[in-house]
Design a protein around this motif. Structure first.
Motif, mmCIF file in Angstrom:
data_model
loop_
_atom_site.group_PDB
_atom_site.id
_atom_site.type_symbol
_atom_site.label_atom_id
_atom_site.label_comp_id
_atom_site.label_asym_id
_atom_site.label_seq_id
_atom_site.Cartn_x
_atom_site.Cartn_y
_atom_site.Cartn_z
ATOM 1 N N THR A 17 -36.042 -15.712 -5.974
ATOM 2 C CA THR A 17 -34.832 -16.040 -6.735
ATOM 3 C C THR A 17 -34.697 -15.016 -7.847
ATOM 4 O O THR A 17 -35.540 -14.133 -8.016
ATOM 5 C CB THR A 17 -34.927 -17.453 -7.340
ATOM 6 O OG1 THR A 17 -36.087 -17.521 -8.194
ATOM 7 C CG2 THR A 17 -35.032 -18.525 -6.251
ATOM 8 N N ARG A 51 -34.352 -14.464 -11.954
ATOM 9 C CA ARG A 51 -34.512 -15.049 -13.287
ATOM 10 C C ARG A 51 -33.281 -14.746 -14.134
ATOM 11 O O ARG A 51 -32.424 -13.967 -13.739
ATOM 12 C CB ARG A 51 -35.738 -14.436 -13.975
ATOM 13 C CG ARG A 51 -37.031 -14.627 -13.250
ATOM 14 C CD ARG A 51 -38.100 -13.786 -13.946
ATOM 15 N NE ARG A 51 -39.283 -13.680 -13.117
ATOM 16 C CZ ARG A 51 -40.468 -14.129 -13.485
ATOM 17 N NH1 ARG A 51 -40.646 -14.694 -14.645
ATOM 18 N NH2 ARG A 51 -41.496 -13.997 -12.667
ATOM 19 N N LYS A 52 -33.242 -15.359 -15.326
ATOM 20 C CA LYS A 52 -32.131 -15.121 -16.255
ATOM 21 C C LYS A 52 -31.905 -13.644 -16.527
ATOM 22 O O LYS A 52 -30.772 -13.196 -16.638
ATOM 23 C CB LYS A 52 -32.386 -15.821 -17.595
ATOM 24 C CG LYS A 52 -32.119 -17.282 -17.609
ATOM 25 C CD LYS A 52 -32.242 -17.793 -19.026
ATOM 26 C CE LYS A 52 -33.144 -18.995 -19.063
ATOM 27 N NZ LYS A 52 -33.277 -19.575 -20.376
ATOM 28 N N LYS A 91 -37.571 -22.325 -10.021
ATOM 29 C CA LYS A 91 -36.798 -21.830 -8.882
ATOM 30 C C LYS A 91 -35.482 -22.589 -8.737
ATOM 31 O O LYS A 91 -34.449 -21.995 -8.431
ATOM 32 C CB LYS A 91 -37.612 -21.854 -7.595
ATOM 33 C CG LYS A 91 -38.115 -23.215 -7.169
ATOM 34 C CD LYS A 91 -39.113 -23.094 -6.034
ATOM 35 C CE LYS A 91 -39.935 -24.352 -5.934
ATOM 36 N NZ LYS A 91 -41.111 -24.160 -5.120
ATOM 37 N N ASP A 144 -33.238 -21.327 -11.460
ATOM 38 C CA ASP A 144 -32.749 -20.000 -11.063
ATOM 39 C C ASP A 144 -31.564 -20.129 -10.110
ATOM 40 O O ASP A 144 -30.529 -19.477 -10.284
ATOM 41 C CB ASP A 144 -33.851 -19.198 -10.351
ATOM 42 C CG ASP A 144 -34.937 -18.672 -11.262
ATOM 43 O OD1 ASP A 144 -34.782 -18.696 -12.492
ATOM 44 O OD2 ASP A 144 -35.975 -18.228 -10.713
#
Length: 157
Positions: free
Chosen positions: A37, A39-40, A68, A71
């Motif tokens: 995934t 992340r920010k 996750k 995300d």
């Protein structure tokens, strides 16, 4: 790159039944797989999870508040790599799918999933929308890569 919209698992299965069976069998051979995934900050995160094929869809269930799941709520793009198994054989090839994970909160849909899978509750439930399916396998002395995208056919490299 394909401009077709993402596809449901049932769409892929209808378009390419033999390839879909090979991919599903590879995922169902093992329980745990690797999900990537974003992340920010846009960097990748990889984590383990289980995959469920049910009602013509691929489902991803996750613990409440897991990174996750957070995300995917923020950015639904993902890549999912089937467990390669033990040893060096890569029995069944190397299989990956990518696309978007759409969170499902509809009580009826969640109830069908709970009845079939019996996950620990509460949980986040995501339905997969496919944009790419890839299988890499060694055939003889050759590395063979087969891929499919919505609106297309299986391409062999």
């Amino acid at each position: 790159m394909s401009t077709s919209p993402p596809a449901r698992w049932a769409d892929f299965q209808a378009a390419e039944p033999a390839f879909a069976t090979t991919v599903r069998d590879r995922f169902e051979k093992y329980t745990h797989h690797v999900l990537a995934t974003l992340r920010k900050d846009g960097s990748p995160r990889v984590t383990g999870l289980e995959v469920t094929f049910l009602e013509g869809e691929v489902w991803l269930g996750m613990m409440p508040g897991s990174l996750k799941a957070l995300d995917l709520r923020r950015d639904p793009r993902f890549a999912l790599h089937a467990n390669p198994g033990s040893g060096d054989s890569m029995d069944g090839g190397d299989v990956k799918i990518s696309g978007r994970a759409v969170e499902v909160t509809d009580a009826g849909t969640v109830a069908v999933f709970v009845a079939a899978v019996r996950p620990p509750e509460p949980f986040h439930l995501f339905r997969v929308e496919l944009v790419d399916v890839v299988r890499t396998v060694v055939e003889g002395d050759r590395l063979v890569v087969r891929s499919w995208r919505p609106g297309g056919v299986v391409v062999t490299h």
